[in-house]
Write an enzyme that holds these catalytic residues in place. Structure first.
Site, PDB file in Angstrom:
ATOM      1  NE  ARG A  89     -19.669  49.397   3.235  1.00 12.48           N
ATOM      2  CZ  ARG A  89     -19.442  48.844   2.053  1.00 12.48           C
ATOM      3  NH1 ARG A  89     -18.247  48.424   1.724  1.00 12.48           N
ATOM      4  NH2 ARG A  89     -20.428  48.726   1.177  1.00 12.48           N
ATOM      5  CG  ASP A  90     -18.805  50.920  -1.305  1.00 19.33           C
ATOM      6  OD1 ASP A  90     -17.617  50.707  -1.556  1.00 19.33           O
ATOM      7  OD2 ASP A  90     -19.734  50.448  -1.978  1.00 19.33           O
ATOM      8  CG  HIS A 150     -23.908  48.646  -4.351  1.00 21.06           C
ATOM      9  ND1 HIS A 150     -23.786  49.023  -3.029  1.00 21.06           N
ATOM     10  CD2 HIS A 150     -22.684  48.851  -4.893  1.00 21.06           C
ATOM     11  CE1 HIS A 150     -22.552  49.433  -2.794  1.00 21.06           C
ATOM     12  NE2 HIS A 150     -21.853  49.334  -3.914  1.00 21.06           N
ATOM     13  CB  CYS A 206     -14.291  47.271  -5.095  1.00 16.90           C
ATOM     14  SG  CYS A 206     -14.088  45.572  -4.536  1.00 16.90           S
TER      15      CYS A 206
HETATM   16 ZN    ZN Z   1     -19.858  49.787  -3.935  1.00 11.88          ZN
END
Ligand code: ZN
Length: 307
Positions: free
Chosen positions: A16-17, A210, A243
């Site tokens: 996902r990330d 995280h 991100c």
């Molecule tokens: Zn992350």
């Protein structure tokens, strides 16, 4: 040195990330192949996709297909990232295919607005409904708070503010709260003090760290968190991801670096490092990246198994 835990839990967030933040759209079959490799590496928690809008994040437009086709390995908890009620609705069409939901917002107003176009209060109000609904479906719920250790727009984010948000998520029913260092601004001293305060405030809640490795401090932050009692971490294989807000933020700490460090320190992860590195190599080859130093560095290790 302070006592370290005998073992920790690791959630692999690369599918996902990682996949979300790579410029390429990875073919669904390849995602499924990589997720299968991860599930057989001894990882016990896998975040496999996200139900965000396809027009916003085309890399995860195949969330439904990934979730309905992913091979389920015994003992592995599968989770999906859910942005809002609509996302939960879509995921619930495949209820039997996953075990946990991960729900996110930012601790800084500006980052939250740029990321999901809502105020923090609006996000919390929406998430509280999602948390309740997911609880009724007997899903485990993890709240994820981005920019917990600093915001690229606002700078310092007060610890009190982050813990207040965490408290709201826990009160609403989250069994676990993760604190994201979304753009890699945390330092080890800050992390230690933060988790000392978090443990005092959030009794009975699983606290997860995280970290991103933007400034090379990711693993140092892991150690500081462990010394403050944290036993749960998130990382991305192959050092994928980052991100999208702001653009150019670099990636998560790599799962293979994390596992390598922990095992050599005598902290059990349950992960078989060679298998994990195989998955990282496969991802790097697929994306046409040179093998990162973290992959080359990590082996060979005298490896004896799972815990
Ligand atoms: Zn992350």
């Amino acid at each position: 040195m302070t006592d370290l835990p005998a073992s920790v839990r690791i959630r692999e967030v690369g599918p996902r990330d990682g996949f979300q933040n790579e410029p390429e759209v990875i073919p669904t079959d390849e995602k499924l192949r990589l997720i299968g490799m991860l599930a057989r590496s001894g990882l016990r928690r896998l975040e496999v996709t996200s139900f965000v809008r396809a027009d916003v994040i085309p890399q995860l437009a195949d969330a439904e297909e990934v979730l309905s086709r992913v091979e389920r390995v015994d003992g592995v908890a599968y989770s999906v990232l859910i942005p809002n009620e609509r996302g939960l609705e879509r995921a619930l069409d495949h209820r039997e295919r996953f075990d946990e939901v991960n729900l996110f917002l930012s601790a800084s107003e500006t980052h939250n607005r740029r990321n999901v176009n809502r105020s923090i209060d609006e996000s919390l109000a929406g998430l509280e409904r999602v948390i309740e609904r997911a609880g009724a479906e007997e899903l485990r719920r993890e709240g994820v708070i981005s920019t917990s250790f600093g915001c690229p727009y606002e700078g310092e984010v007060p610890v009190e503010r982050v813990l207040e948000i965490a408290d709201r998520l826990a009160t609403a029913g989250c069994e676990e709260v993760a604190f994201g260092d979304t753009t890699g601004m945390a330092n080890p001293r800050q992390v230690g003090e933060f988790f000392d305060a978090a443990r005092e405030r959030l009794v009975g809640v699983e606290l997860t760290a995280h970290f991103h490795n933007t400034r090379g401090q990711g693993l140092a932050n892991v150690l500081a968190a462990m010394e403050a009692g944290v036993e749960s971490f998130e990382a991305a294989f192959g050092e994928l991801g980052g991100c999208p807000v702001p653009p150019g933020s670099t990636g998560n700490i790599s799962t293979e670096d994390l596992v390598s460090m922990l095992e050599e320190m005598g902290v059990a992860t349950g992960v078989e490092l060679p298998r994990l590195i195989e998955a990282s190599r496969a991802a790097q080859e697929l994306l046409g990246r040179p093998l990162g130093a973290h992959v080359l560095r990590a082996g060979p290790v005298d490896w004896t198994g799972t815990a």
